[in-house]
Design a protein around this motif. Structure first.
Motif, mmCIF file in Angstrom:
data_model
loop_
_atom_site.group_PDB
_atom_site.id
_atom_site.type_symbol
_atom_site.label_atom_id
_atom_site.label_comp_id
_atom_site.label_asym_id
_atom_site.label_seq_id
_atom_site.Cartn_x
_atom_site.Cartn_y
_atom_site.Cartn_z
ATOM 1 N N ILE A 206 42.032 66.506 74.154
ATOM 2 C CA ILE A 206 42.123 66.838 75.250
ATOM 3 C C ILE A 206 41.422 68.495 75.536
ATOM 4 N N ASP A 207 42.104 69.403 74.894
ATOM 5 C CA ASP A 207 41.310 70.560 75.464
ATOM 6 C C ASP A 207 40.417 71.474 74.362
ATOM 7 N N GLY A 208 39.790 70.121 74.128
ATOM 8 C CA GLY A 208 38.450 70.525 73.863
ATOM 9 C C GLY A 208 38.261 70.828 72.060
ATOM 10 N N ASP A 209 39.154 69.920 71.374
ATOM 11 C CA ASP A 209 38.978 70.286 69.675
ATOM 12 C C ASP A 209 38.806 69.010 69.348
ATOM 13 N N PRO A 210 38.412 68.446 69.217
ATOM 14 C CA PRO A 210 38.744 66.701 68.040
ATOM 15 C C PRO A 210 38.542 66.890 67.294
ATOM 16 N N SER A 211 37.560 67.940 66.245
ATOM 17 C CA SER A 211 38.327 67.899 64.629
ATOM 18 C C SER A 211 38.872 68.515 64.720
ATOM 19 N N ALA A 212 40.403 69.486 65.673
ATOM 20 C CA ALA A 212 41.965 69.642 64.873
ATOM 21 C C ALA A 212 42.058 68.344 65.392
ATOM 22 N N ALA A 213 42.308 67.675 66.109
ATOM 23 C CA ALA A 213 42.890 66.564 67.085
ATOM 24 C C ALA A 213 42.657 65.699 65.623
ATOM 25 N N ALA A 214 41.727 65.304 65.384
ATOM 26 C CA ALA A 214 41.715 64.736 64.167
ATOM 27 C C ALA A 214 42.379 64.371 63.287
ATOM 28 N N ASP A 215 41.704 65.952 62.574
ATOM 29 C CA ASP A 215 42.814 66.539 61.223
ATOM 30 C C ASP A 215 44.701 66.641 61.360
ATOM 31 N N ALA A 216 44.894 66.644 62.855
ATOM 32 C CA ALA A 216 46.101 66.383 63.186
ATOM 33 C C ALA A 216 46.794 65.332 63.117
ATOM 34 N N ALA A 217 46.149 63.969 63.789
ATOM 35 C CA ALA A 217 46.371 62.845 63.178
ATOM 36 C C ALA A 217 46.378 62.442 61.973
ATOM 37 N N ALA A 218 45.780 62.691 61.345
ATOM 38 C CA ALA A 218 45.409 62.192 59.825
ATOM 39 C C ALA A 218 46.496 62.826 58.561
ATOM 40 N N GLY A 219 47.298 64.339 59.287
ATOM 41 C CA GLY A 219 47.668 64.911 58.850
ATOM 42 C C GLY A 219 48.961 64.223 59.019
ATOM 43 N N VAL A 220 49.570 63.684 59.431
ATOM 44 C CA VAL A 220 50.932 63.237 60.302
ATOM 45 C C VAL A 220 51.121 61.811 59.781
ATOM 46 N N PHE A 221 49.776 61.102 59.514
ATOM 47 C CA PHE A 221 49.643 59.515 58.737
ATOM 48 C C PHE A 221 50.395 60.218 56.483
#
Length: 257
Positions: A206-221
Motif C-alpha cells: 500500500i505504501d508503494g514498495d511491492p518488492s519489500a511486500a513480496a519479500d516480507a510475505a515470502a519470509g513469513v512463509f
C-alpha cells in the motif's frame, strides 16, 4: 471432541426436561463452535461452515443469545477470510442484531463487521464499525475480556484492528494496532504473529514498495512450520499475491507453492 459430540448426540436423542435440554444444547453449541474454529484455521472452510451451522442451531435451542451471536460472528470469519466478504458482512450484521447489549459478542460482531465492510470497499460504514469496536473493545473487563475461545481480550481486539485498518489502507493505524497486539501477545502464537506480519507486508505494498511486500510475505512463509502453511495464513498470502504484479507476484507465488 469426537467422543464428546457422539455422547451429546446420544443424550440429545432422548427426552429431557426443558432446562436440562437447554443446558445440553449449550454444551453442544460450544463444542461444535470450537470444532468449526479449528477447521477454519486449518483451511477446511466448507467443513467449518457446516460445524458453525450446527453450532448456531444448538445455540438457538439453548436460548443463549450471547452464544448465538458469538457463533454467528465467528462463522462470518469463514467467508471473510476465504474470499466472500459480502456473505461475511451479512452474517456479521446478523451477529450484531443477535448480540444486542451483550458486551463480548457485540464487540466481536462489530470487529468482524468492520473487516467485512472494509473488504467490500464500503469505507464509510467500515470506519464507523471500527469506531464502534474501539469503543466497545476497550471498555471490556473481567470475564468479557478474558483470553478464552469466546472472550474478547485486548490482544484479539488489536489483531482485528490490524486487519481492518489494512483493508482500509490506513497503514499508520495498522502499525499502531500491531505494536499493541504484539506487546499483549504473551505466548509465541505462531498464527497470530504470522497474520500480523502478513498485514505488515500488505501495508508495504500500500505504501508503494511491492518488492519489500513480496519479500516480507515470502519470509513469513519460509519461517512457518509445515502445519501452518495451509489455511488462514496461506489465504492471507494469496490475497496479497493477487494484488502484486510481475516479478513481485512471482516471488510470493514461488514461496507459497
Amino acid at each position: 471432541m469426537t467422543s464428546d459430540l457422539k455422547l451429546l448426540g446420544e443424550v440429545l436423542s432422548r427426552s429431557h426436561p426443558a432446562k436440562d435440554r437447554a443446558e445440553l444444547a449449550h454444551t453442544a453449541a460450544g463444542i461444535a463452535g470450537l470444532v468449526a474454529i479449528i477447521q477454519h484455521d486449518r483451511g477446511d472452510h466448507p467443513d467449518a461452515a457446516r460445524w458453525f451451522a450446527t453450532a448456531e442451531k444448538a445455540a438457538r435451542e439453548s436460548g443463549d443469545r450471547r452464544l448465538t451471536a458469538w457463533v454467528l460472528a465467528r462463522h462470518a470469519m469463514v467467508p471473510l477470510n476465504y474470499g466472500a466478504p459480502h456473505a461475511a458482512a451479512r452474517l456479521a450484521a446478523k451477529a450484531r442484531r443477535e448480540a444486542g447489549r451483550k458486551p463480548t459478542a457485540a464487540a466481536l460482531a462489530a470487529a468482524v463487521t468492520a473487516r467485512s465492510l472494509a473488504a467490500i470497499g464500503d469505507q464509510a460504514s467500515a470506519t464507523k464499525a471500527v469506531a464502534d469496536v474501539r469503543t466497545m473493545g476497550e471498555r471490556l473487563d473481567g470475564p468479557d475480556s478474558a483470553d478464552t475461545w469466546n472472550g474478547y481480550p485486548l490482544q484479539k481486539h488489536h489483531v482485528h484492528l490490524s486487519q481492518a485498518y489494512t483493508l482500509l489502507g490506513d497503514t499508520a493505524a495498522v502499525y499502531a494496532a500491531q505494536e499493541t497486539a504484539l506487546v499483549l501477545t504473551g505466548s509465541p502464537s505462531v498464527m497470530t504473529r504470522a497474520l500480523l506480519e502478513m498485514d505488515t507486508a500488505a501495508c508495504l505494498r500500500i505504501d508503494g514498495d511491492p518488492s519489500a511486500a513480496a519479500d516480507a510475505a515470502a519470509g513469513v512463509f519460509a519461517r512457518l512450520p509445515d502445519s501452518y502453511r495451509t489455511g488462514l495464513v496461506r489465504s492471507r498470502a494469496v490475497d496479497l499475491q493477487n494484488q502484486l504484479t510481475g516479478r513481485h507476484r512471482e516471488v510470493l507465488a514461488n514461496a507459497i507453492e
